[in-house]
Scaffold this active site. Sequence first.
Site: not given
Length: 330
Positions: A45, A175-176, A227-228, A301
């Site tokens: 990114h 951050d995911m 599914w979560k 982090g």
Amino acid sequence: MMRIPHQKMFEAFESILLNNGFTENVANDLATVFAENSLEGVPSHGLNRFPDFIHLCKEGLLDKNATPKLETSLGALEIWDGHSGPGICNAKKSMARAMDLATTHGIGCVALKNTNHWMRGGTYGWQAAEKGFISINFTNATALMVPFGGLEARLGNNPLVIAIPDATNGPLVLDMALSQYSMGKVKNYKASGQRLDFDGGYDEMGTITNDPEKIVASSRLLSIGFWKGTGLSLMLDLMCSLLSGGRTTAEISAAPLETNVSQIFICFSLKNENYNYADIIEKVRAFTLSSSNDNQVHLPGQNVKKLRAENLQKGIPVDEKIWNSILTMI
């Protein structure tokens, strides 16, 4: 491995942005974030995403001169329109406004529509945490993730960021993406010729695989927790679009390129004399780390500052092919 000094990378980005019609202030803001994302270990990114950003500009899908405008004020909640401006700039301004609202109300929320990719969502978690605010921010995105039990991509990986300030040890920043791997990370593995450490998506036949080449070909990512992850992605998409009045993942996915997404920025003020926040954070940190006696447990982090310092000293690792392609843009 080729390494590039941080300042050299920043200057290359800034030069290209200026040549593409951005103002000095906006070019500086954008170049700063693109370079820092790579500096802090997220080239997917940063450097690697920069050519795509320039492509959007040249295709006229991003308004270089747009700034976000307040559309509706509901006290601690405000709705803003990004007017198809640069996602990084819109996100930074939205988080800053959420902090202002939290200072006044204890909590502040900015719902942003018609914006573009914010690159690394953690950037804005760090922005708030370094000012002493707890924050939550998330975005919807193009459908690249298959709902559990489904066959085709119908959900965005809808990154979720939660940040906690900690003046003693540095902020905790989760951050995911809601896919096991972001598509940018999968492409990094593909470029390096490595397989994923864990299954990360589906091949063209719908079989779960850790082969990045097959995942890129199918554009079908595997959700975290099966599914979560599916449920969480769906609910974040609804929150983004309902609160902002912006586009859903379904609408975003109808276009050939991802533009005009919807995002949420929430901040909480820690100004409450009844709580010893530093003590609470340290107790949770110490208890979690006590699970390991060989430094194998890492908090969200935790390694960013270490990696930043290392890359400032040695230079930022880069994909030589991508770096050389960027140099041709100057």
